[in-house]
Write a protein that holds these residues in place. Structure first.
Motif, PDB file in Angstrom:
ATOM      1  N   ILE A  31       0.820  -1.215   0.000  1.00 32.50           N
ATOM      2  CA  ILE A  31       0.000   0.000   0.000  1.00 32.50           C
ATOM      3  C   ILE A  31       0.854   1.265   0.000  1.00 32.50           C
ATOM      4  CG2 ILE A  31      -1.764   1.288   1.290  1.00 32.50           C
ATOM      5  CD1 ILE A  31      -2.749  -1.349   0.008  1.00 32.50           C
ATOM      6  N   GLU A  32       1.951   1.245   0.740  1.00 34.74           N
ATOM      7  CA  GLU A  32       2.792   2.436   0.870  1.00 34.74           C
ATOM      8  C   GLU A  32       3.587   2.766  -0.398  1.00 34.74           C
ATOM      9  OE1 GLU A  32       2.204   0.417   4.776  1.00 34.74           O
ATOM     10  OE2 GLU A  32       3.013  -0.233   2.861  1.00 34.74           O
ATOM     11  N   GLU A  33       3.697   1.800  -1.309  1.00 33.48           N
ATOM     12  CA  GLU A  33       4.494   1.989  -2.526  1.00 33.48           C
ATOM     13  C   GLU A  33       3.673   1.568  -3.742  1.00 33.48           C
ATOM     14  OE1 GLU A  33       8.406   0.150  -2.202  1.00 33.48           O
ATOM     15  OE2 GLU A  33       8.208   0.219  -0.023  1.00 33.48           O
ATOM     16  N   PRO A  34       2.949   2.520  -4.351  1.00 34.53           N
ATOM     17  CA  PRO A  34       2.127   2.168  -5.514  1.00 34.53           C
ATOM     18  C   PRO A  34       2.943   1.462  -6.603  1.00 34.53           C
ATOM     19  CG  PRO A  34       1.644   4.390  -4.783  1.00 34.53           C
ATOM     20  CD  PRO A  34       2.858   3.934  -4.010  1.00 34.53           C
ATOM     21  N   GLY A  35       2.362   0.376  -7.112  1.00 30.73           N
ATOM     22  CA  GLY A  35       3.026  -0.400  -8.153  1.00 30.73           C
ATOM     23  C   GLY A  35       3.969  -1.458  -7.623  1.00 30.73           C
ATOM     24  N   THR A  36       4.044  -1.601  -6.301  1.00 32.89           N
ATOM     25  CA  THR A  36       4.935  -2.599  -5.708  1.00 32.89           C
ATOM     26  C   THR A  36       4.104  -3.731  -5.103  1.00 32.89           C
ATOM     27  OG1 THR A  36       6.593  -0.925  -5.225  1.00 32.89           O
ATOM     28  CG2 THR A  36       6.770  -2.997  -4.017  1.00 32.89           C
ATOM     29  N   TYR A  37       4.549  -4.952  -5.372  1.00 31.29           N
ATOM     30  CA  TYR A  37       3.868  -6.156  -4.894  1.00 31.29           C
ATOM     31  C   TYR A  37       4.879  -7.109  -4.278  1.00 31.29           C
ATOM     32  CZ  TYR A  37      -0.131  -4.808  -7.754  1.00 31.29           C
ATOM     33  OH  TYR A  37      -1.193  -4.143  -8.296  1.00 31.29           O
TER      34      TYR A  37
END
Length: 74
Positions: A39-45
């Motif tokens: 959630i804190e880093e858009p585009g990160t999974y």
């Protein structure tokens, strides 16, 4: 695995992962599968796949057609 994608393509990426999931599930030694959005880093999974052994992941799956399909989709 930590995966970073273009945040504008998150829906497309999640759909591709859902399409690829059966390739993991059919692999020898597969135990579990989870895709977690950071959630804190858009585009990160975080992709968390459980295997019965390192060999099941690094040899059996990585050398399979399913792995190639996963790579093409992701």
């Amino acid at each position: 695995a930590a995966l970073t994608i273009d945040p504008a393509r998150m829906d497309e990426f999640e759909a591709a992962v859902a399409q690829a999931r059966p390739h993991f599930e059919q692999a020898r030694g597969f135990v579990s599968f989870a895709l977690q959005r950071v959630i804190e880093e858009p585009g990160t999974y975080r992709l968390v796949v459980g295997w019965t052994s390192v060999e099941a992941h690094m040899v059996d799956f990585r050398e399979s057609q399913g792995f190639q399909e996963w790579r093409a989709l992701a």
